[in-house]
Write a protein that holds these residues in place. Structure first.
Motif, PDB file in Angstrom:
ATOM      1  N   GLN A  61       0.865  -1.184   0.000  1.00  0.00           N
ATOM      2  CA  GLN A  61       0.000   0.000   0.000  1.00  0.00           C
ATOM      3  C   GLN A  61       0.904   1.237   0.000  1.00  0.00           C
ATOM      4  N   ILE A  62       0.724   2.059  -0.975  1.00  0.00           N
ATOM      5  CA  ILE A  62       1.604   3.227  -1.149  1.00  0.00           C
ATOM      6  C   ILE A  62       0.749   4.491  -1.043  1.00  0.00           C
ATOM      7  N   THR A  63       1.292   5.458  -0.348  1.00  0.00           N
ATOM      8  CA  THR A  63       0.647   6.774  -0.222  1.00  0.00           C
ATOM      9  C   THR A  63       1.359   7.746  -1.162  1.00  0.00           C
ATOM     10  N   TYR A  64       0.592   8.274  -2.093  1.00  0.00           N
ATOM     11  CA  TYR A  64       1.156   9.207  -3.077  1.00  0.00           C
ATOM     12  C   TYR A  64       0.753  10.632  -2.703  1.00  0.00           C
ATOM     13  N   SER A  65       1.710  11.534  -2.846  1.00  0.00           N
ATOM     14  CA  SER A  65       1.453  12.970  -2.635  1.00  0.00           C
ATOM     15  C   SER A  65       2.011  13.737  -3.839  1.00  0.00           C
ATOM     16  N   LEU A  66       1.231  14.698  -4.302  1.00  0.00           N
ATOM     17  CA  LEU A  66       1.647  15.487  -5.467  1.00  0.00           C
ATOM     18  C   LEU A  66       1.863  16.930  -5.045  1.00  0.00           C
ATOM     19  N   PHE A  67       2.980  17.515  -5.521  1.00  0.00           N
ATOM     20  CA  PHE A  67       3.351  18.880  -5.179  1.00  0.00           C
ATOM     21  C   PHE A  67       3.594  19.683  -6.469  1.00  0.00           C
ATOM     22  N   LYS A  71       3.977  23.687  -2.899  1.00  0.00           N
ATOM     23  CA  LYS A  71       2.555  23.592  -2.583  1.00  0.00           C
ATOM     24  C   LYS A  71       2.058  22.156  -2.735  1.00  0.00           C
ATOM     25  N   HIS A  72       1.410  21.655  -1.675  1.00  0.00           N
ATOM     26  CA  HIS A  72       0.851  20.309  -1.714  1.00  0.00           C
ATOM     27  C   HIS A  72      -0.504  20.357  -2.420  1.00  0.00           C
ATOM     28  N   PRO A  97       7.339  23.596 -11.494  1.00  0.00           N
ATOM     29  CA  PRO A  97       7.605  22.144 -11.586  1.00  0.00           C
ATOM     30  C   PRO A  97       6.701  21.332 -10.653  1.00  0.00           C
ATOM     31  N   TYR A  98       6.381  20.129 -11.103  1.00  0.00           N
ATOM     32  CA  TYR A  98       5.586  19.183 -10.327  1.00  0.00           C
ATOM     33  C   TYR A  98       6.505  18.057  -9.809  1.00  0.00           C
ATOM     34  N   LYS A  99       6.130  17.518  -8.628  1.00  0.00           N
ATOM     35  CA  LYS A  99       6.926  16.462  -8.013  1.00  0.00           C
ATOM     36  C   LYS A  99       5.976  15.526  -7.264  1.00  0.00           C
ATOM     37  N   CYS A 100       6.295  14.224  -7.308  1.00  0.00           N
ATOM     38  CA  CYS A 100       5.457  13.210  -6.673  1.00  0.00           C
ATOM     39  C   CYS A 100       6.254  12.502  -5.571  1.00  0.00           C
ATOM     40  N   LYS A 101       5.586  12.225  -4.460  1.00  0.00           N
ATOM     41  CA  LYS A 101       6.208  11.517  -3.334  1.00  0.00           C
ATOM     42  C   LYS A 101       5.451  10.205  -3.109  1.00  0.00           C
TER      43      LYS A 101
END
Length: 317
Positions: A61-67, A71-72, A97-101
């Motif tokens: 199970q993975i939790t994805y966050s997009l920035f 800014k989240h 720029p966009y970034k994913c965690k």
């Protein structure tokens, strides 16, 4: 007191286990960095796009966050499927720029940054055709240019709907050129060109341009054969017009030369005639004045009560 110490001990064991688990996943590449991508990286203003973040680890199970910058924007939990976020690119700050965690327990990794790029769509290109005609062949130069749209622009030429050239890329605003040779088959050919840049699904086509049919016997040699005949016909027409106008010109000139000239004394003569007409209306001819060698001075026609008379003068030599 011992209960509190026991709880601290269990918590430290879980932290150490999670740390060892994260270290093991990184070492075995069980938890790689997520991938952030979109189907299109070039957009126009106001365009809707989708961003997807995905990890190759499908068992956890993975939790994805997009920035975007700092800014989240979004957080989602996924297992075996990507996180997807729909966006609308309206101005420059929406480009990135966009970034994913991606995070599993206390182990997390970031994707590479992703940016969108504004691109102006191309406008319909303009096609120009130059033709050099010989006896047997046509040498054709096609020029195509779109005056608007972000560079680089790729141009492709078509004969009807068949591609006749490779894609010609232009990094500056200048026409793409393509040369070809056709034989004089007598059939008209239709050409058009396509212009497109990195913006997908925005290709534009020029208006079709048709080269007229030349016919099997059409050639510059035929014009060379016809030209002397046309010149001869033109010379004959000019000669006929000259012969027709010359007699009329001579006749008009002769009539102009026969008109009596005016010496300036005609008003005086008319006055003398009028006086003579009025004075001799009730008189007889003067006796003793016989017309001897004399010449007529003038002839006058009476208007109302006077008949035509002659006046003589005596000439003494």
């Amino acid at each position: 007191m011992w209960k509190k110490s026991f709880l601290v001990f269990l918590f430290s064991l879980s932290v150490q286990k999670a740390a060892l688990d994260c270290k093991r996943m990184r070492k075995t590449n069980e938890f790689p960095s997520p991938n952030l991508h979109s189907k299109m990286s070039t957009v126009v203003r106001g365009q809707n796009v989708s961003l997807s973040c995905f990890s190759e680890n499908t068992s956890r199970q993975i939790t994805y966050s997009l920035f975007r910058g700092e800014k989240h924007l979004e957080i989602q939990d996924r297992k075996g499927e990507p996180m997807t976020l729909n966006l609308r690119i309206s101005d420059a700050q929406d480009l990135g720029p966009y970034k994913c965690k991606a995070q599993v327990s206390n182990c997390f990794k970031y994707s590479r940054e992703f940016n969108f790029v504004f691109v102006d769509p191309v406008t319909a290109p303009v096609l120009n055709i130059s033709v050099i005609q010989t006896k047997t062949d046509q040498y054709i130069m096609l020029r195509c240019i779109s005056f608007n749209g972000s560079l680089p622009i790729n141009y492709t030429f078509f004969e009807k709907n068949i591609t006749i050239s490779p894609a010609i890329s232009k990094d500056v605003r200048e026409p793409a050129e393509f040369n070809l040779t056709n034989n004089n088959s007598g059939e008209g050919k239709e050409y058009k060109c396509e212009a497109k840049n990195t913006l997908p699904d925005h290709a534009k086509y020029s208006q079709p341009v048709t080269i007229p049919s030349t016919g099997g016997d059409s050639c510059p040699l035929c014009l060379q054969l016809l030209l002397p005949g046309l010149l001869l016909v033109l010379m004959v027409i000019i000669l006929i017009l000259a012969l027709w106008m010359l007699p009329k010109y001579k006749a008009r000139k002769a009539m102009k030369d026969n008109v009596p000239r005016d010496y300036g004394n005609r008003p005086m003569e008319i006055g003398i005639y009028a006086n003579i007409c009025e004075n001799q209306a009730g008189e007889e001819s003067v006796p003793g004045l016989e017309p001897k060698q004399s010449v007529p001075i003038a002839e006058h026609e009476a208007c109302n009560d006077c008949k035509t008379r002659y006046v003589y003068s005596e000439l003494i030599f």
